[in-house]
Design an enzyme around this catalytic site. Structure first.
Site, short mmCIF file in Angstrom:
data_model
loop_
_atom_site.label_atom_id
_atom_site.label_comp_id
_atom_site.label_asym_id
_atom_site.label_seq_id
_atom_site.Cartn_x
_atom_site.Cartn_y
_atom_site.Cartn_z
N GLY A 20 0.77 -1.24 0.00
CA GLY A 20 0.00 0.00 0.00
C GLY A 20 0.80 1.29 0.00
O GLY A 20 0.28 2.32 0.43
N SER A 21 2.02 1.27 -0.51
CA SER A 21 2.78 2.52 -0.53
C SER A 21 2.21 3.49 -1.58
O SER A 21 2.21 4.70 -1.37
CB SER A 21 4.27 2.28 -0.75
OG SER A 21 4.53 1.89 -2.07
N ASN A 22 1.71 2.96 -2.68
CA ASN A 22 1.07 3.85 -3.66
C ASN A 22 -0.24 4.43 -3.12
O ASN A 22 -0.54 5.61 -3.34
CB ASN A 22 0.81 3.11 -4.98
CG ASN A 22 2.05 3.10 -5.87
OD1 ASN A 22 2.42 4.12 -6.42
ND2 ASN A 22 2.69 1.94 -5.97
N MET A 98 -3.26 -7.65 -7.42
CA MET A 98 -2.58 -8.73 -8.13
C MET A 98 -3.54 -9.65 -8.90
O MET A 98 -3.42 -10.87 -8.85
CB MET A 98 -1.75 -9.56 -7.13
CG MET A 98 -0.77 -8.74 -6.34
SD MET A 98 0.38 -7.81 -7.38
CE MET A 98 1.45 -9.14 -7.89
N ARG A 99 -4.52 -9.04 -9.60
CA ARG A 99 -5.43 -9.84 -10.42
C ARG A 99 -5.69 -9.14 -11.74
O ARG A 99 -5.66 -7.91 -11.78
CB ARG A 99 -6.82 -10.00 -9.79
CG ARG A 99 -6.83 -10.29 -8.44
CD ARG A 99 -8.18 -10.69 -7.88
NE ARG A 99 -7.83 -11.61 -6.85
CZ ARG A 99 -7.89 -12.91 -6.95
NH1 ARG A 99 -8.40 -13.46 -8.01
NH2 ARG A 99 -7.48 -13.66 -5.98
N LEU A 100 -6.03 -9.96 -12.72
CA LEU A 100 -6.46 -9.38 -14.00
C LEU A 100 -7.90 -8.91 -13.86
O LEU A 100 -8.71 -9.56 -13.21
CB LEU A 100 -6.39 -10.43 -15.09
CG LEU A 100 -5.03 -10.64 -15.76
CD1 LEU A 100 -5.15 -11.74 -16.80
CD2 LEU A 100 -4.53 -9.36 -16.39
N ASN A 115 -3.99 1.62 -13.69
CA ASN A 115 -3.01 0.74 -13.04
C ASN A 115 -1.65 1.39 -13.10
O ASN A 115 -1.39 2.23 -13.96
CB ASN A 115 -2.98 -0.62 -13.76
CG ASN A 115 -2.05 -1.60 -13.08
OD1 ASN A 115 -2.01 -1.69 -11.85
ND2 ASN A 115 -1.26 -2.33 -13.86
N HIS A 117 2.48 0.25 -13.23
CA HIS A 117 3.36 -0.91 -13.45
C HIS A 117 4.81 -0.47 -13.30
O HIS A 117 5.20 0.58 -13.83
CB HIS A 117 3.10 -1.47 -14.85
CG HIS A 117 3.91 -2.70 -15.13
ND1 HIS A 117 3.61 -3.91 -14.55
CD2 HIS A 117 5.02 -2.90 -15.88
CE1 HIS A 117 4.50 -4.81 -14.95
NE2 HIS A 117 5.36 -4.21 -15.76
C1 GRF Z 1 4.19 -1.37 -7.19
O1 GRF Z 1 5.51 -1.58 -7.55
C2 GRF Z 1 3.31 -1.26 -8.39
O2 GRF Z 1 3.95 -0.72 -9.49
C3 GRF Z 1 2.96 -2.70 -8.67
O3 GRF Z 1 2.81 -3.29 -7.41
C4 GRF Z 1 3.58 -2.57 -6.45
C5 GRF Z 1 2.64 -2.16 -5.37
O4 GRF Z 1 3.31 -1.55 -4.30
N1 GRF Z 1 1.78 -2.79 -9.50
P1 GRF Z 1 2.49 -0.85 -3.14
O5 GRF Z 1 1.55 -1.92 -2.57
O6 GRF Z 1 1.76 0.30 -3.71
O7 GRF Z 1 3.52 -0.45 -2.12
#
Ligand code: GRF
Length: 213
Positions: A20-22, A98-100, A115, A117
């Site tokens: 959850g850092s994003n 982590m799913r399509l 999304n 990436h």
């Molecule tokens: C990130 O590297 C993002 O690009 C990828 O999964 C990771 C998620 O990290 N899709 P966080 O859970 O947001 O820390």
């Protein structure tokens, strides 16, 4: 050419499976008024995802929806979409989900699922993108914010940020460098949408200086 949506205060849902850092970075941008949005709900497919605690600590509603409790992806996504609709969510942010995403979800939120990436797409799609970049020997990698379609990491690209790859890097050091850029790229992309500046033409995204241009 089609506008993703008119300028507005965004009502977001974040879907996440892990750390959850994003998610945190987006919350911070909202708190600092860099991003004109609110997060209506954080939904995780994993019961023990740390992101659930992070959201709760911020007073954001959390939901755990377990895909295994459904006979298939369509019925799982129908429930997911219902939770989004009852909260009037207008944009869905995948942040380490982590799913399509399947057809039920995309039909309900066409061009409204984003999304991030950890590579410069279309290179290194899928899992372990940072290790893929190291193994290939690229000198530059980075991150990509894109609109989600039915493929894996294939949708129209909104923003990319590049970082150098060093000879001394391993997966962790490269991931950390890319993550710093992710934490800027995501809210900046969302803010462009909030300003009504993102348009789509085929698979190209056009960023207008002003929504009426
Ligand atoms: C990130 O590297 C993002 O690009 C990828 O999964 C990771 C998620 O990290 N899709 P966080 O859970 O947001 O820390």
């Amino acid at each position: 050419m089609k506008q993703i949506m008119e300028a507005r205060h965004l009502k977001l849902a974040v879907l996440a499976s892990g750390r959850g850092s994003n998610f945190d970075a987006i919350c911070q941008a909202i708190g600092q008024k860099d991003l004109d949005a609110e997060i209506a709900v954080l939904i995780s497919d994993k019961p023990n995802a740390p992101v659930l605690q992070k959201a709760a600590a911020r007073g954001i509603e959390t939901l755990h929806i377990n895909p295994r409790e459904f006979p298939g992806r369509d019925s799982y996504e129908a429930v997911l979409v219902n939770e989004l609709k009852v909260r009037n969510v207008d944009l869905v942010v995948l942040a380490g989900y982590m799913r399509l995403v399947g057809s039920v979800f995309l039909a309900a939120y066409e061009n409204r699922v984003l999304n991030i990436h950890p590579a410069l797409l279309p290179s290194f799609q899928g899992l372990h993108a940072q290790q893929q970049a190291l193994d290939y020997g690229v000198r530059i990698s980075g991150c990509t914010v894109h609109i989600v379609d039915e493929g894996m990491d294939t949708g129209p690209i909104i923003m990319q940020k590049a970082v150098p790859v060093y000879d001394t890097d391993d997966e962790d050091t490269l991931a950390e460098r890319i993550l710093l850029e992710e934490h800027q790229a995501y809210w900046q992309s969302l803010q462009l949408i909030a300003e009504g500046r993102i348009w789509i033409e085929g698979r190209r995204v056009v960023i207008k200086n002003h929504p009426e241009d």
